[in-house]
Design an enzyme around this catalytic site. Structure first.
Site, PDB file in Angstrom:
ATOM      1  N   ASP A  98       0.828  -1.197   0.000  1.00 57.97           N
ATOM      2  CA  ASP A  98       0.000   0.000   0.000  1.00 57.97           C
ATOM      3  C   ASP A  98       0.871   1.259   0.000  1.00 57.97           C
ATOM      4  OD1 ASP A  98      -2.370   1.337  -0.055  1.00 57.97           O
ATOM      5  OD2 ASP A  98      -3.035   0.739   1.932  1.00 57.97           O
ATOM      6  N   TYR A 157       6.116 -10.226   6.962  1.00 48.63           N
ATOM      7  CA  TYR A 157       6.053  -8.782   7.147  1.00 48.63           C
ATOM      8  C   TYR A 157       6.609  -8.416   8.521  1.00 48.63           C
ATOM      9  CZ  TYR A 157       2.972  -7.922   3.112  1.00 48.63           C
ATOM     10  OH  TYR A 157       2.445  -7.813   1.858  1.00 48.63           O
TER      11      TYR A 157
END
Length: 326
Positions: A98, A157
Site C-alpha cells: 500500500d 512482514y
C-alpha cells in the site's frame, strides 16, 4: 532440504549488449486475474526480480500513472534496459504493498522474447535508472511455471514501532511512533491468538461491494521483538488480506496500551465483521510496515536448463593505486 525456501537476494544492473538472442521457450502463466490485469499466457523467457524500496514517496506497488508507484518506475527501467514495450514485459508483483509501505523482499517477474547469456549488465542498468529509494537486489532466470504472485507459499512482514516519549528523527520514515507506554509481554501473549488458520474477515479493509475470495489465512508465527525503544512485530503467513497486517497491529497496539484485554482477539475473529474491530482500533499507519520476504516452493526456484547465472550485483575493486605517494 525443506520443501520451501526463502527467495533471498543481493544487489544492483545495465542491459547486456552482448546478450545472446534465442528462440523463445513457452512460458505458461496463470490465466487468473491479477487485480485489474488479466495475466495472459505468454511465450518467452521469464525473469525473477527481488526488489527493495522505501515506499515513503510512492502510492504503493500497483501500477498507475499518477501519483507514481513502484511498479511504474520498475517498468520504466525495464523498458529502457530491454527496449520492450510495457505490454510485452507482463510485469507482476508478489504483493501489492500500500501507499507508504516499504519492502526489502518484494518479488516480481517479467518476460522477454529473447534470452540473455549474462544478466549482470541488465541488473546494473536497472539500478542505474531507478530512483535511489528503489533497488533491484537480485535478478534470476525463472522456470515457466514460476509466478511471482500465485506461486507464493508464504510471506513475511515486519511492523516497527518506536516506543518513546519522542520520535527518533532517523526512524520517522520506517517506524510508527507510539508515545503511549506499551507492554511488550502483553502484546506477545495476545499475538498468539492470531497464530493458526482463521477467517480474517474482521481484519480486512474492503467495501461491501467487494467480495473477499478466501478470507481464511494461516498465520505460522507472530513475534514481538523488543530492541530498546524499538518494537518489531514479525508476522509470517500463507498470505494476507488487504490491510490485514496493519489491522492486526492496530489492535495489538491497543492491547499493549492495556486499553483492551488480550482475549478480545478471538472474540473479534469470531464475528467475521470489520465493524466489530472498528469499535476498538483504527488502522495502523503505513510507514511502520515492511514486506521482508516471499517464500516459494524449491521447484519454482530452480534455474531453467542453459540459463545464465543469477545476478546479485557487482562489487568494484581497485587493482592499483593511481594516487602518487607523498
Amino acid at each position: 532440504m525443506s520443501s520451501t525456501s526463502v527467495l533471498v537476494a543481493g544487489l544492483p544492473c545495465h542491459p547486456n549488449l552482448n546478450a545472446t538472442l534465442s528462440s523463445p521457450t513457452p512460458t505458461n502463466t496463470s490465466n487468473a486475474k491479477d487485480g485489474d490485469n488479466l495475466v495472459m499466457k505468454v511465450d518467452g523467457f521469464k525473469w525473477r526480480l527481488v526488489i527493495a524500496y522505501d515506499g515513503t514517496r510512492y502510492a504503493g506497488w500497483q501500477y498507475q500513472s499518477s501519483p507514481p508507484t513502484i511498479q511504474r518506475y520498475v517498468e520504466k527501467a525495464l523498458m529502457g534496459a530491454t527496449k520492450l514495450e510495457r505490454k510485452d514485459l507482463h510485469l507482476v508483483g508478489a504483493s501489492r504493498t500500500d501507499k507508504g509501505v516499504h519492502a526489502w523482499g518484494q518479488v516480481a517477474h517479467f518476460v522477454t522474447p529473447f534470452n540473455y547469456d549474462r544478466i549482470e549488465s541488465i541488473h546494473a542498468a536497472l539500478n542505474g535508472t531507478l530512483p535511489e529509494d528503489i533497488r533491484v537486489r537480485e535478478i534470476s532466470p525463472a522456470v515457466p511455471e514460476f509466478h511471482a504472485r500465485f506461486s507464493a507459499q508464504r510471506k513475511v512482514y515486519h511492523y516497527r514501532i518506536y516506543n518513546d516519549t519522542f520520535m527518533d528523527p532517523f526512524q520517522r520514515h520506517n517506524a510508527y511512533h507510539s508515545a503511549h507506554k506499551l507492554n511488550p509481554a502483553v502484546m506477545r501473549e495476545a499475538a498468539k491468538y492470531f497464530i493458526g488458520k482463521h477467517d480474517f474477515s474482521a481484519f480486512v479493509n474492503a467495501s461491501q461491494k467487494e467480495r473477499v475470495r478466501d478470507p481464511v489465512k494461516d498465520i505460522f508465527r507472530f513475534d514481538v521483538v523488543q530492541m530498546g525503544a524499538l518494537l518489531q512485530l514479525e508476522v509470517e503467513g500463507s498470505g494476507f488480506l488487504y490491510r490485514q497486517v496493519r489491522n492486526m497491529v492496530a489492535l495489538l497496539l491497543q492491547i499493549g496500551r492495556e486499553a483492551v484485554p488480550t482475549d478480545i482477539i478471538p472474540k473479534i475473529l469470531a464475528t467475521r465483521n470489520r465493524r466489530e474491530l472498528a469499535k476498538y482500533s483504527l488502522l495502523a499507519p503505513p510507514q511502520g510496515l515492511c514486506l521482508m520476504a516471499v517464500e516459494y516452493n524449491e521447484d519454482h526456484l530452480r534455474l531453467p536448463p542453459g540459463s545464465p547465472n543469477p545476478s546479485f550485483g557487482r562489487h568494484y575493486t581497485i587493482k592499483s593505486c593511481k594516487l602518487p605517494f607523498y
